[in-house]
Design a protein around this motif. Structure first.
Motif, PDB file in Angstrom:
ATOM      1  N   TYR A 134       0.835  -1.191   0.000  1.00 49.56           N
ATOM      2  CA  TYR A 134       0.000   0.000   0.000  1.00 49.56           C
ATOM      3  C   TYR A 134       0.873   1.246   0.000  1.00 49.56           C
ATOM      4  O   TYR A 134       1.923   1.278   0.631  1.00 49.56           O
ATOM      5  CB  TYR A 134      -0.923   0.019   1.231  1.00 49.56           C
ATOM      6  CG  TYR A 134      -1.689  -1.262   1.402  1.00 49.56           C
ATOM      7  CD1 TYR A 134      -2.948  -1.425   0.850  1.00 49.56           C
ATOM      8  CD2 TYR A 134      -1.119  -2.345   2.081  1.00 49.56           C
ATOM      9  CE1 TYR A 134      -3.636  -2.626   0.980  1.00 49.56           C
ATOM     10  CE2 TYR A 134      -1.791  -3.546   2.219  1.00 49.56           C
ATOM     11  CZ  TYR A 134      -3.057  -3.683   1.661  1.00 49.56           C
ATOM     12  OH  TYR A 134      -3.713  -4.878   1.789  1.00 49.56           O
TER      13      TYR A 134
ATOM     14  N   VAL B 231      -5.040   9.262   1.200  1.00 49.20           N
ATOM     15  CA  VAL B 231      -5.480   8.335   0.164  1.00 49.20           C
ATOM     16  C   VAL B 231      -4.585   7.103   0.254  1.00 49.20           C
ATOM     17  O   VAL B 231      -3.357   7.238   0.296  1.00 49.20           O
ATOM     18  CB  VAL B 231      -5.390   8.970  -1.235  1.00 49.20           C
ATOM     19  CG1 VAL B 231      -5.709   7.925  -2.309  1.00 49.20           C
ATOM     20  CG2 VAL B 231      -6.317  10.160  -1.347  1.00 49.20           C
ATOM     21  N   GLU B 232      -5.194   5.928   0.297  1.00 53.10           N
ATOM     22  CA  GLU B 232      -4.444   4.678   0.343  1.00 53.10           C
ATOM     23  C   GLU B 232      -4.633   3.932  -0.975  1.00 53.10           C
ATOM     24  O   GLU B 232      -5.750   3.601  -1.358  1.00 53.10           O
ATOM     25  CB  GLU B 232      -4.915   3.815   1.507  1.00 53.10           C
ATOM     26  CG  GLU B 232      -4.164   2.482   1.612  1.00 53.10           C
ATOM     27  CD  GLU B 232      -4.675   1.615   2.742  1.00 53.10           C
ATOM     28  OE1 GLU B 232      -4.321   1.893   3.907  1.00 53.10           O
ATOM     29  OE2 GLU B 232      -5.446   0.669   2.461  1.00 53.10           O
ATOM     30  N   GLU B 233      -3.533   3.666  -1.650  1.00 53.54           N
ATOM     31  CA  GLU B 233      -3.546   2.938  -2.913  1.00 53.54           C
ATOM     32  C   GLU B 233      -2.967   1.548  -2.694  1.00 53.54           C
ATOM     33  O   GLU B 233      -1.862   1.405  -2.175  1.00 53.54           O
ATOM     34  CB  GLU B 233      -2.711   3.684  -3.960  1.00 53.54           C
ATOM     35  CG  GLU B 233      -2.537   2.935  -5.266  1.00 53.54           C
ATOM     36  CD  GLU B 233      -1.499   3.564  -6.177  1.00 53.54           C
ATOM     37  OE1 GLU B 233      -1.266   3.011  -7.272  1.00 53.54           O
ATOM     38  OE2 GLU B 233      -0.903   4.589  -5.782  1.00 53.54           O
ATOM     39  N   ARG B 234      -3.718   0.533  -3.085  1.00 49.41           N
ATOM     40  CA  ARG B 234      -3.221  -0.846  -2.980  1.00 49.41           C
ATOM     41  C   ARG B 234      -2.352  -1.167  -4.187  1.00 49.41           C
ATOM     42  O   ARG B 234      -2.709  -0.835  -5.330  1.00 49.41           O
ATOM     43  CB  ARG B 234      -4.372  -1.836  -2.892  1.00 49.41           C
ATOM     44  CG  ARG B 234      -3.915  -3.308  -2.744  1.00 49.41           C
ATOM     45  CD  ARG B 234      -5.114  -4.245  -2.679  1.00 49.41           C
ATOM     46  NE  ARG B 234      -4.702  -5.642  -2.771  1.00 49.41           N
ATOM     47  CZ  ARG B 234      -4.590  -6.483  -1.750  1.00 49.41           C
ATOM     48  NH1 ARG B 234      -4.866  -6.069  -0.520  1.00 49.41           N
ATOM     49  NH2 ARG B 234      -4.222  -7.747  -1.929  1.00 49.41           N
ATOM     50  N   VAL B 235      -1.226  -1.804  -3.937  1.00 46.61           N
ATOM     51  CA  VAL B 235      -0.322  -2.268  -4.977  1.00 46.61           C
ATOM     52  C   VAL B 235      -0.321  -3.786  -4.937  1.00 46.61           C
ATOM     53  O   VAL B 235      -0.023  -4.381  -3.902  1.00 46.61           O
ATOM     54  CB  VAL B 235       1.104  -1.720  -4.767  1.00 46.61           C
ATOM     55  CG1 VAL B 235       2.040  -2.255  -5.834  1.00 46.61           C
ATOM     56  CG2 VAL B 235       1.103  -0.195  -4.752  1.00 46.61           C
TER      57      VAL B 235
END
Length: 245
Positions: free
Chosen positions: A222, A232-236
């Motif tokens: 993340y 904002v949290e972006e999943r990788v």
């Protein structure tokens, strides 16, 4: 042969239970060795157990794990005194440095007393792969969340700073980690923060995140970024590594 670029593999994993030994090196450790470019000979791996006070039983387990994996392991111990005459020479001779989890606050204090922080920076710049789990991940960043000071998680903001980000480890297994990371990024205590579920590692070339990898299916990495007073949290999605032979 060592890695051509400065490389860090920051993880929330790397170990698994063995059948005939207590611990085996899992896919994340093997991936760090692969990235080092050590071929045609036994890879040289340094185990650093400062965060667990150089506990002898951990050193024994890592030595056994290295034997099974086919690595030449050099333990670096700083308690009660350094076990090596030439620490810098020994570190620079490695393919990979693997740092055990435990107390990242104590690790940083002891490393700085012995100048190991400066040695590790030279090793990183020379192409030795720096890697580790938990405290052995947090130490390379600006900071993150830690239970070094007690059972209640607290911020840590004075890590080595080789990587210009925050770091969140055990993101899926410790329920307090994610909300504290969010608060720290939202209020500016941490910069953009890179986080790992258990079993996940982040690979950096120089200071650039180039890949997330995992030794377990269904896990995530993340990136948490500040957005005004929130985050904002972006999943990788990590690439699933093959299991070690």
């Amino acid at each position: 042969m060592i890695a051509r670029e400065s490389t860090i593999v920051a993880t929330s994993g790397g170990h698994r239970a063995g059948r005939r030994t207590s611990v085996l090196f899992d896919a994340l450790v093997h991936h760090a060795v692969e990235l080092s470019g050590a071929h045609g000979r036994r890879p040289r791996v340094m185990y650093v157990g400062t965060a667990v006070g150089d506990a002898e039983h951990f050193t024994f387990r890592m030595t056994e794990a290295a034997r099974v994996a086919g690595f030449d392991l050099t333990p670096l111990q700083l308690f009660p005194m350094p076990n090596l005459d030439d620490i810098e020479g020994a570190v620079l001779d490695q393919d990979v440095v693997w740092v055990m989890g435990g107390s990242v606050a104590n690790l940083l204090a002891v490393w700085r007393v012995h100048g190991l922080d400066r040695v590790l920076r030279r090793a990183w710049e020379s192409g030795v792969v720096l890697s580790g789990v938990s405290a052995g991940s947090l130490c390379w960043f600006q900071g993150g969340t830690t239970d070094s000071f007690g059972p209640e998680l607290r911020p840590l903001t004075d890590a080595l700073g080789f990587l210009p980000y925050g770091n969140g480890v055990h993101y899926d297994s410790d329920p307090g980690r994610r909300p504290l990371v969010h608060r720290m990024v939202a209020d500016g205590t941490l910069p953009v923060t890179h986080c790992t579920d258990d079993g996940v590692g982040l690979v950096y070339r120089g200071t650039q995140l180039v890949e997330a990898v995992s030794e377990l299916p269904g896990k995530g990495a993340y990136i948490v970024t500040r957005d005004g007073d929130s985050v904002v949290e972006e999943r990788v999605e990590p690439r699933l590594l093959p299991g070690p032979m």
